[in-house]
Scaffold this motif. Sequence first.
Motif, PDB file in Angstrom:
ATOM      1  N   VAL A 295       5.469   7.095   0.681  1.00  0.00           N
ATOM      2  CA  VAL A 295       5.381   6.410   1.808  1.00  0.00           C
ATOM      3  C   VAL A 295       4.477   5.328   1.576  1.00  0.00           C
ATOM      4  O   VAL A 295       3.558   5.208   0.956  1.00  0.00           O
ATOM      5  CB  VAL A 295       4.384   7.429   2.791  1.00  0.00           C
ATOM      6  N   SER A 296       5.152   4.070   2.124  1.00  0.00           N
ATOM      7  CA  SER A 296       4.371   2.730   1.926  1.00  0.00           C
ATOM      8  C   SER A 296       4.436   1.779   3.185  1.00  0.00           C
ATOM      9  O   SER A 296       5.303   1.905   3.865  1.00  0.00           O
ATOM     10  CB  SER A 296       5.247   1.872   0.508  1.00  0.00           C
ATOM     11  N   THR A 297       3.495   0.924   2.952  1.00  0.00           N
ATOM     12  CA  THR A 297       3.475  -0.260   3.905  1.00  0.00           C
ATOM     13  C   THR A 297       3.135  -1.437   3.263  1.00  0.00           C
ATOM     14  O   THR A 297       2.189  -1.633   2.368  1.00  0.00           O
ATOM     15  CB  THR A 297       2.193  -0.020   5.014  1.00  0.00           C
TER      16      THR A 297
ATOM     17  N   PRO B 269      13.337   8.438  -5.598  1.00  0.00           N
ATOM     18  CA  PRO B 269      13.788   8.269  -4.094  1.00  0.00           C
ATOM     19  C   PRO B 269      15.356   7.997  -3.871  1.00  0.00           C
ATOM     20  O   PRO B 269      15.600   6.840  -4.966  1.00  0.00           O
ATOM     21  CB  PRO B 269      12.752   6.928  -3.632  1.00  0.00           C
ATOM     22  N   VAL B 270      15.867   8.377  -3.192  1.00  0.00           N
ATOM     23  CA  VAL B 270      17.380   8.016  -2.991  1.00  0.00           C
ATOM     24  C   VAL B 270      17.806   7.553  -1.499  1.00  0.00           C
ATOM     25  O   VAL B 270      18.939   7.070  -1.334  1.00  0.00           O
ATOM     26  CB  VAL B 270      18.369   9.178  -3.320  1.00  0.00           C
ATOM     27  N   ALA B 271      16.741   7.933  -0.653  1.00  0.00           N
ATOM     28  CA  ALA B 271      16.965   7.176   0.619  1.00  0.00           C
ATOM     29  C   ALA B 271      15.668   6.689   1.502  1.00  0.00           C
ATOM     30  O   ALA B 271      14.679   7.425   0.903  1.00  0.00           O
ATOM     31  CB  ALA B 271      17.550   8.083   1.496  1.00  0.00           C
ATOM     32  N   ALA B 272      15.654   5.930   2.242  1.00  0.00           N
ATOM     33  CA  ALA B 272      14.285   5.383   2.773  1.00  0.00           C
ATOM     34  C   ALA B 272      14.750   5.363   4.534  1.00  0.00           C
ATOM     35  O   ALA B 272      15.689   4.645   4.746  1.00  0.00           O
ATOM     36  CB  ALA B 272      14.117   4.024   2.242  1.00  0.00           C
ATOM     37  N   GLU B 273      13.751   5.652   5.160  1.00  0.00           N
ATOM     38  CA  GLU B 273      13.608   5.073   6.625  1.00  0.00           C
ATOM     39  C   GLU B 273      12.643   4.035   6.535  1.00  0.00           C
ATOM     40  O   GLU B 273      11.418   4.060   6.276  1.00  0.00           O
ATOM     41  CB  GLU B 273      13.161   6.342   7.560  1.00  0.00           C
ATOM     42  N   SER B 274      12.878   3.038   7.197  1.00  0.00           N
ATOM     43  CA  SER B 274      12.275   1.700   7.151  1.00  0.00           C
ATOM     44  C   SER B 274      12.271   1.210   8.413  1.00  0.00           C
ATOM     45  O   SER B 274      13.284   1.166   9.476  1.00  0.00           O
ATOM     46  CB  SER B 274      12.887   0.654   6.224  1.00  0.00           C
ATOM     47  N   MET B 275      10.994   0.463   8.772  1.00  0.00           N
ATOM     48  CA  MET B 275      10.834  -0.164  10.022  1.00  0.00           C
ATOM     49  C   MET B 275      10.071  -1.459   9.657  1.00  0.00           C
ATOM     50  O   MET B 275       9.076  -1.677   8.924  1.00  0.00           O
ATOM     51  CB  MET B 275      10.035   0.529  10.947  1.00  0.00           C
ATOM     52  N   ILE B 276      10.638  -2.639  10.256  1.00  0.00           N
ATOM     53  CA  ILE B 276       9.970  -3.913   9.938  1.00  0.00           C
ATOM     54  C   ILE B 276       9.477  -4.512  11.442  1.00  0.00           C
ATOM     55  O   ILE B 276      10.125  -4.691  12.544  1.00  0.00           O
ATOM     56  CB  ILE B 276      10.965  -5.101   9.422  1.00  0.00           C
TER      57      ILE B 276
ATOM     58  N   ALA C 117       0.709  -1.251   0.044  1.00  0.00           N
ATOM     59  CA  ALA C 117       0.038  -0.002  -0.005  1.00  0.00           C
ATOM     60  C   ALA C 117       0.894   1.182   0.042  1.00  0.00           C
ATOM     61  O   ALA C 117       1.584   1.530   0.857  1.00  0.00           O
ATOM     62  CB  ALA C 117      -0.799   0.031   1.307  1.00  0.00           C
ATOM     63  N   SER C 118       0.701   1.757  -1.059  1.00  0.00           N
ATOM     64  CA  SER C 118       1.846   3.079  -1.354  1.00  0.00           C
ATOM     65  C   SER C 118       1.069   4.392  -1.425  1.00  0.00           C
ATOM     66  O   SER C 118       0.155   4.421  -2.319  1.00  0.00           O
ATOM     67  CB  SER C 118       2.642   2.662  -2.378  1.00  0.00           C
ATOM     68  N   ARG C 119       1.592   5.586  -1.097  1.00  0.00           N
ATOM     69  CA  ARG C 119       1.014   6.857  -1.229  1.00  0.00           C
ATOM     70  C   ARG C 119       2.232   7.877  -1.700  1.00  0.00           C
ATOM     71  O   ARG C 119       3.135   7.666  -1.449  1.00  0.00           O
ATOM     72  CB  ARG C 119       0.557   7.445  -0.044  1.00  0.00           C
TER      73      ARG C 119
ATOM     74  N   LEU D 163       5.192  -9.940   8.020  1.00  0.00           N
ATOM     75  CA  LEU D 163       6.388  -9.136   8.430  1.00  0.00           C
ATOM     76  C   LEU D 163       5.608  -7.888   7.904  1.00  0.00           C
ATOM     77  O   LEU D 163       5.372  -8.012   6.570  1.00  0.00           O
ATOM     78  CB  LEU D 163       7.752  -9.450   7.770  1.00  0.00           C
ATOM     79  N   VAL D 164       5.721  -6.987   8.461  1.00  0.00           N
ATOM     80  CA  VAL D 164       5.042  -5.529   7.957  1.00  0.00           C
ATOM     81  C   VAL D 164       6.164  -4.451   7.922  1.00  0.00           C
ATOM     82  O   VAL D 164       6.970  -4.223   8.945  1.00  0.00           O
ATOM     83  CB  VAL D 164       4.092  -4.862   8.815  1.00  0.00           C
ATOM     84  N   MET D 165       6.653  -3.999   6.658  1.00  0.00           N
ATOM     85  CA  MET D 165       7.629  -3.032   6.574  1.00  0.00           C
ATOM     86  C   MET D 165       7.198  -1.740   6.176  1.00  0.00           C
ATOM     87  O   MET D 165       6.394  -1.550   5.095  1.00  0.00           O
ATOM     88  CB  MET D 165       8.835  -3.534   5.191  1.00  0.00           C
ATOM     89  N   SER D 166       7.345  -0.714   6.854  1.00  0.00           N
ATOM     90  CA  SER D 166       6.812   0.767   6.549  1.00  0.00           C
ATOM     91  C   SER D 166       7.938   1.496   6.185  1.00  0.00           C
ATOM     92  O   SER D 166       9.174   1.315   6.837  1.00  0.00           O
ATOM     93  CB  SER D 166       6.532   1.282   7.920  1.00  0.00           C
ATOM     94  N   GLN D 167       7.782   2.229   5.070  1.00  0.00           N
ATOM     95  CA  GLN D 167       8.903   3.033   4.741  1.00  0.00           C
ATOM     96  C   GLN D 167       8.644   4.426   4.167  1.00  0.00           C
ATOM     97  O   GLN D 167       7.263   4.510   3.915  1.00  0.00           O
ATOM     98  CB  GLN D 167       9.372   2.206   3.366  1.00  0.00           C
ATOM     99  N   SER D 168       9.374   5.249   4.381  1.00  0.00           N
ATOM    100  CA  SER D 168       9.205   6.788   3.988  1.00  0.00           C
ATOM    101  C   SER D 168      10.420   6.955   3.499  1.00  0.00           C
ATOM    102  O   SER D 168      11.489   7.132   3.774  1.00  0.00           O
ATOM    103  CB  SER D 168       9.287   7.589   5.235  1.00  0.00           C
TER     104      SER D 168
END
Length: 253
Positions: free
Chosen positions: A230-232, A185-192, A153-155, A214-219
């Motif tokens: 922004v994606s999940t 995009p050249v950089a991402a903050e990710s949380m899993i 799911a991306s925005r 596993l759920v990865m959230s990225q900005s």
Amino acid sequence: MNVETKAALLASDSHEPLWVRTAEVIERHVSEGTFAPDRRLPTERELCDQLGVSRVTLRRALQHLVEAGVLRSSHGRGWYVAARSDREWPNSLESFTETARRKALVPTSKVLRAEVKEASLDEADEFGVAAGTELFVLERVRMLDGVAIGVDASRVVLNLAPGLVNADFTNASLIQELAAQGAEPVAAESMIEARGCAEEIAEHLELQPGEPVLVMSQSMTDARGRVVLVSTITYRGDRYRLRTSFLRSGGPT
């Protein structure tokens, strides 16, 4: 590679830069076994003739494939297909499509939602824009070789890449579409996180609600520091793995 390959490359109606299409053609021949692991590619002159591209375009494509782990270069000797053991997950930002092709897999998507909506207060805060700003919302089931791997799911802030509304995301890469429209995009903050699968996602992943995922959230930000994506992504835990590495910065051992 043959004349048909060259003609298809030049006649492609893709909006991607020529070097990207060139890299995709070479990578496809690697995945199909035309260029075997540890074997040297044809010379640059031969590749330029076969593909109908300039040496500058070819070298950019080849260097991209080296960075992706598909090829390796040997100074003075040419370009070689990387051995399988060299082609692990990199510590670099790449799209689902790029990762899949590097792993010699075929990426496809089932589009669940592709529409424009107004940003809520929380979404506006995420992107650093005003509430009500138009967002492009894209939800897809991501598949490798026809097997469902995750739900994405991306925005995106629409005015950064208005052409997204016309793209066919059954096969297109969102990150590559953003790059083509000047918002790469050249950089991402990710949380899993490990979670129980949400009911609305479970059927798409052939799971029961509550089964582990596993759920990865990225900005993701572009070179100007703007939040462009922004994606999940919810992955089946038994079909996805993340490999990374850590270096100790110093101190007592």
